[in-house]
Write a protein that holds these residues in place. Structure first.
Motif, short mmCIF file in Angstrom:
data_model
loop_
_atom_site.label_atom_id
_atom_site.label_comp_id
_atom_site.label_asym_id
_atom_site.label_seq_id
_atom_site.Cartn_x
_atom_site.Cartn_y
_atom_site.Cartn_z
N GLY A 1 12.62 82.41 22.01
CA GLY A 1 11.25 82.05 22.30
C GLY A 1 10.48 81.55 21.10
N GLN A 2 11.18 81.24 20.01
CA GLN A 2 10.54 80.84 18.77
C GLN A 2 10.94 79.42 18.36
OE1 GLN A 2 8.30 82.72 17.10
NE2 GLN A 2 8.50 84.42 18.54
N VAL A 3 10.04 78.76 17.66
CA VAL A 3 10.33 77.50 16.97
C VAL A 3 10.44 77.81 15.49
CG1 VAL A 3 9.53 75.17 16.42
CG2 VAL A 3 9.06 76.16 18.68
N ILE A 4 11.54 77.38 14.86
CA ILE A 4 11.80 77.78 13.48
C ILE A 4 12.19 76.56 12.64
CG2 ILE A 4 13.17 79.28 11.96
CD1 ILE A 4 13.72 81.02 14.49
N ASN A 5 11.42 76.30 11.59
CA ASN A 5 11.75 75.24 10.64
C ASN A 5 12.96 75.61 9.80
OD1 ASN A 5 9.48 73.74 11.35
ND2 ASN A 5 8.25 74.46 9.62
N LEU A 6 13.80 74.62 9.53
CA LEU A 6 14.83 74.74 8.49
C LEU A 6 14.55 73.66 7.46
CD1 LEU A 6 18.22 75.22 10.43
CD2 LEU A 6 16.75 76.99 9.44
N GLY A 7 14.11 74.06 6.29
CA GLY A 7 13.81 73.11 5.23
C GLY A 7 13.97 73.75 3.88
N SER A 8 14.04 72.91 2.86
CA SER A 8 14.27 73.43 1.51
C SER A 8 12.99 73.86 0.82
CB SER A 8 14.97 72.35 0.67
OG SER A 8 14.10 71.26 0.44
N THR B 1 18.07 66.39 7.19
CA THR B 1 19.41 66.82 6.77
C THR B 1 20.18 65.63 6.18
OG1 THR B 1 19.43 68.51 8.49
CG2 THR B 1 21.55 67.88 7.55
N TYR B 2 20.92 65.90 5.11
CA TYR B 2 21.76 64.88 4.49
C TYR B 2 23.08 65.51 4.09
CZ TYR B 2 20.96 67.04 -0.08
OH TYR B 2 20.94 67.94 -1.13
N VAL C 1 23.40 69.60 4.44
CA VAL C 1 23.99 69.92 5.74
C VAL C 1 24.56 71.33 5.80
CG1 VAL C 1 26.25 68.90 5.17
CG2 VAL C 1 25.48 69.00 7.57
N LYS C 2 25.08 71.84 4.70
CA LYS C 2 25.60 73.21 4.71
C LYS C 2 24.48 74.22 4.98
CE LYS C 2 29.56 72.43 1.63
NZ LYS C 2 30.15 72.74 0.29
N GLY D 1 26.91 67.24 21.06
CA GLY D 1 26.78 66.37 19.89
C GLY D 1 27.75 66.74 18.80
N ALA D 2 28.86 67.36 19.18
CA ALA D 2 29.83 67.85 18.20
C ALA D 2 30.55 66.73 17.46
CB ALA D 2 30.86 68.75 18.89
N ASP D 3 30.49 65.52 18.01
CA ASP D 3 31.14 64.37 17.38
C ASP D 3 30.30 63.74 16.29
OD1 ASP D 3 29.42 63.84 19.48
OD2 ASP D 3 30.51 62.11 20.23
N GLY D 4 29.05 64.19 16.15
CA GLY D 4 28.13 63.59 15.19
C GLY D 4 28.14 64.25 13.82
N PHE D 5 27.19 63.85 13.01
CA PHE D 5 27.09 64.29 11.62
C PHE D 5 26.94 65.81 11.50
CE2 PHE D 5 23.49 64.74 8.33
CZ PHE D 5 24.35 65.19 7.33
#
Length: 332
Positions: free
Chosen positions: A235-242, A178-179, A217-218, A8-12
């Motif tokens: 083995g983990q699920v990790i949220n990325l959020g502000s 993400t924006y 996005v950064k 998906g390197a061509d995407g946002f």
């Protein structure tokens, strides 16, 4: 880990991530969707210091042979390739199963067979559905409120099943909303900015009461790279959020303020999700990302949100960027 494949390197997000990996000195291979135009998506517009410094593999994530070929001699895979537009998933759900679920299966199957050191699979906050509690931790129930979110739940489970069954070194990164520059106009922030930039003062939108946790996005990119470097995420699920919640309506007014205009919101029926499919509230807990990875957002809170919006607005106001967007139509 030296050689990294980004699907998906061509995407946002994927294009920003590819550029960041090159800057960090990684030998980077960009998996882009094959097309007869030989387009590399947003990588065609990457900065001059990045051009020519990454390898490109054109293929299709749905094709197991192509995926396996792309992954040979790579140390790690950052898997972002997916169909993500929610409205499109309502009338073409089969393509979401093929791309998101079977595509992920192709990645983890090849990773198992090729002894890849690490696979980072990209999830989405949409898998949580409307928040049952906030802030949303990784233990929150999963709710498939759209075919898109259901396909991503399936993809997440496929990825984690390979960790549980075969010790495939999988980490799941779950970004919230993400924006930033390059985002598709099917998302709400580009929809608002591009309409204003084209001179409209009546902004067409769907529901404005839902809340979101917007992640610049950064920050999302830095989360992926931090996870790539850490052994603690396996083995983990990790949220990325502000860890900051704001309504769509307040987001509109914030953007209008930053662009120095007065606007009026116009309801557009085609932009509304079916009632039970609308995700009413998203607000991320990012404690696990901090504890496991040492990751914290640089664009958190209202100050950080405005900072990210200013960078996004500046990019969209560049005429050569704005001309890529069809603001007069509803982008499904």
């Amino acid at each position: 880990m030296k050689k990294i494949l980004v699907t998906g390197a061509d995407g946002f997000i994927g294009s920003h991530l590819t550029e960041a990996l090159v800057r960090e000195g990684y030998d980077t291979k960009a998996f882009v969707l094959y097309n007869s135009f030989n387009s590399w998506g947003w990588l065609d517009h990457c900065s001059d210091e990045i051009k020519g410094k990454f390898e490109v593999f054109a293929g299709d994530i749905r094709d197991p042979n192509g995926v396996r070929t792309a992954m040979k001699e790579c140390d790690a895979v950052l898997h972002l390739a997916a169909l993500i537009a929610i409205p499109y998933s309502y009338h073409s759900p089969d393509t979401y199963v093929d791309t998101n679920i079977k595509g992920t299966l192709n990645i983890v199957q090849a990773a198992k067979d090729l002894n890849i050191i690490k696979v980072i699979h990209t999830s989405t906050s949409e898998v949580y559905g409307t928040a049952k509690f906030v802030p949303i931790t990784e233990e929150h129930p999963l709710q498939g409120q759209s075919p898109y979110s259901a396909s991503k739940i399936g993809a997440d489970q496929i990825a984690m099943s390979f960790y549980s069954s075969f010790d495939t070194p999988v980490s799941i990164i779950r970004p919230f909303n993400t924006y930033g520059p390059r985002q598709s106009a099917r998302a709400v922030i580009p929809t608002i900015i591009t309409q204003i930039a084209k001179g409209s003062r009546k902004i067409k939108l769907g529901a404005v009461h839902p809340t979101r946790d917007f992640n610049f996005v950064k920050d999302t990119v830095s989360g992926f790279i931090t996870a790539l470097r850490s052994e603690k995420g396996i083995g983990q699920v990790i949220n990325l959020g502000s860890n900051y919640e704001i309504s769509v309506g307040d987001t509109v007014q914030t953007i209008a303020k930053l662009m120095n205009v007065e606007i009026e919101i116009e309801s557009d029926d085609q932009r509304f999700r079916p009632e039970k499919s609308e995700v009413e509230r998203l607000w991320a807990s990012n404690i696990k990302a901090k504890d496991l990875l040492g990751w914290t957002p640089e664009y958190g809170g209202m100050d950080g949100f405005e900072k990210g919006l200013k960078e996004t607005i500046t990019w969209f106001l560049d005429e050569k960027n704005l001309m890529s967007y069809k603001t007069g139509i509803y982008n499904i």
